[in-house]
Enzyme design. Structure first.
Site, PDB file in Angstrom:
ATOM      1  N   GLU A 157       1.185  -0.667   0.580  1.00 39.33           N
ATOM      2  CA  GLU A 157      -0.348  -0.217  -0.296  1.00 39.33           C
ATOM      3  C   GLU A 157       0.911   1.564   0.462  1.00 39.33           C
ATOM      4  OE1 GLU A 157      -2.924   0.338   3.910  1.00 39.33           O
ATOM      5  OE2 GLU A 157      -3.115   2.370   2.926  1.00 39.33           O
ATOM      6  N   ARG A 215       1.224  10.464   0.002  1.00 42.32           N
ATOM      7  CA  ARG A 215       1.841  11.356   1.832  1.00 42.32           C
ATOM      8  C   ARG A 215       3.476  11.928   0.885  1.00 42.32           C
ATOM      9  NH1 ARG A 215       1.642   7.524   6.782  1.00 42.32           N
ATOM     10  NH2 ARG A 215      -0.915   6.659   6.435  1.00 42.32           N
ATOM     11  N   LYS A 235     -11.521  -0.955   6.996  1.00 40.41           N
ATOM     12  CA  LYS A 235     -10.059  -0.594   7.395  1.00 40.41           C
ATOM     13  C   LYS A 235      -9.422  -0.123   8.938  1.00 40.41           C
ATOM     14  CE  LYS A 235      -6.748   2.763   6.884  1.00 40.41           C
ATOM     15  NZ  LYS A 235      -5.116   2.282   6.791  1.00 40.41           N
TER      16      LYS A 235
HETATM   17  C1  3PG Z   1      -0.942   4.501   8.416  1.00 41.95           C
HETATM   18  O1  3PG Z   1      -2.122   5.111   7.274  1.00 41.95           O
HETATM   19  O2  3PG Z   1      -0.132   5.621   8.305  1.00 41.95           O
HETATM   20  C2  3PG Z   1      -1.442   3.142   9.122  1.00 41.95           C
HETATM   21  O3  3PG Z   1      -2.176   3.371   9.575  1.00 41.95           O
HETATM   22  C3  3PG Z   1       0.348   2.815   8.904  1.00 41.95           C
HETATM   23  O4  3PG Z   1       0.373   2.584  10.883  1.00 41.95           O
HETATM   24  P1  3PG Z   1       1.136   3.037  11.417  1.00 41.95           P
HETATM   25  O5  3PG Z   1       2.344   3.495  11.006  1.00 41.95           O
HETATM   26  O6  3PG Z   1       1.637   2.781  12.828  1.00 41.95           O
HETATM   27  O7  3PG Z   1       1.741   1.741  11.371  1.00 41.95           O
END
Ligand code: 3PG
Length: 191
Positions: free
Chosen positions: A43, A47, A132
């Protein structure tokens, strides 16, 4: 309304690496390392400026059984962009009315983010039963998911947010957890 086949995608992918790509140079080594470790999806979050190009490159350099998803889709403009990029699945941290309307016609599998019972009920009313659970650690973690399994037994969740190498097996052991997502996987591969 189109069919949302996200459950099928996640059934084959119990662990979903959530990644932030800072430079396109990172893509091929990362996808290669994931495939070598028998992790067959990614995924890529929207960002960074190069995220859309990174998605396209990940699709080009991976084998046919590897699913390239996109995360952090928060508006309909981004939704249109990622559909155009022909991603394999779409992850949204939450929903708004505009996105709900647009998603009704999307044929690419998508995973909407929820936290509350009302949000879960809205998704169920639309026929979306694979969700999710984000941010899992802040929203009650394992104990919240156990409670939701009593109330919404038809929902399968992919918890993300605060999932780690240490705790992910406990999440996957829950009947209503289909897969887990997190950034720890990329760090674990030292990439
Ligand atoms: C996100 O979208 O940032 C994910 O949920 C990942 O979160 P994490 O960095 O706590 O694994």
């Amino acid at each position: 309304m189109s069919q949302n086949n996200i459950r099928t995608v996640l059934e084959g992918n119990p662990v979903v690496p959530v990644v932030k790509i800072q430079s396109l140079d990172e893509v091929v080594p990362l996808v290669t390392a994931l495939q070598e470790n028998n992790i067959n999806c990614i995924e890529i979050t929207l960002r960074t400026d190069c995220a859309i190009d990174a998605l396209k490159l990940a699709k080009e350099c991976s084998n046919d059984s590897f699913s390239v998803g996109v995360g952090t889709v928060v508006n309909t403009k981004q939704l249109a962009q990622v559909i155009e990029a022909d991603v394999d699945f779409i992850v949204l941290p939450g929903l708004n009315d505009e996105l709900v309307d647009a998603l009704k016609d999307v044929s690419i599998p998508f995973l909407p983010g929820v936290v509350t019972p009302s949000e879960m009920m809205q998704c169920l009313s639309l026929g979306w039963d694979t969700l999710k659970f984000f941010p899992a650690n802040i929203a009650g973690g394992l104990s919240a998911l156990k409670t939701y399994s009593q109330v919404f037994s038809q929902i399968k969740f992919c918890p993300t947010g605060g999932i780690s190498k240490g705790n992910y097996p406990e999440y996957l052991a829950l009947d209503n957890v289909i897969s887990v997502g997190g950034s720890w996987i990329q760090k674990d591969l030292n990439l």
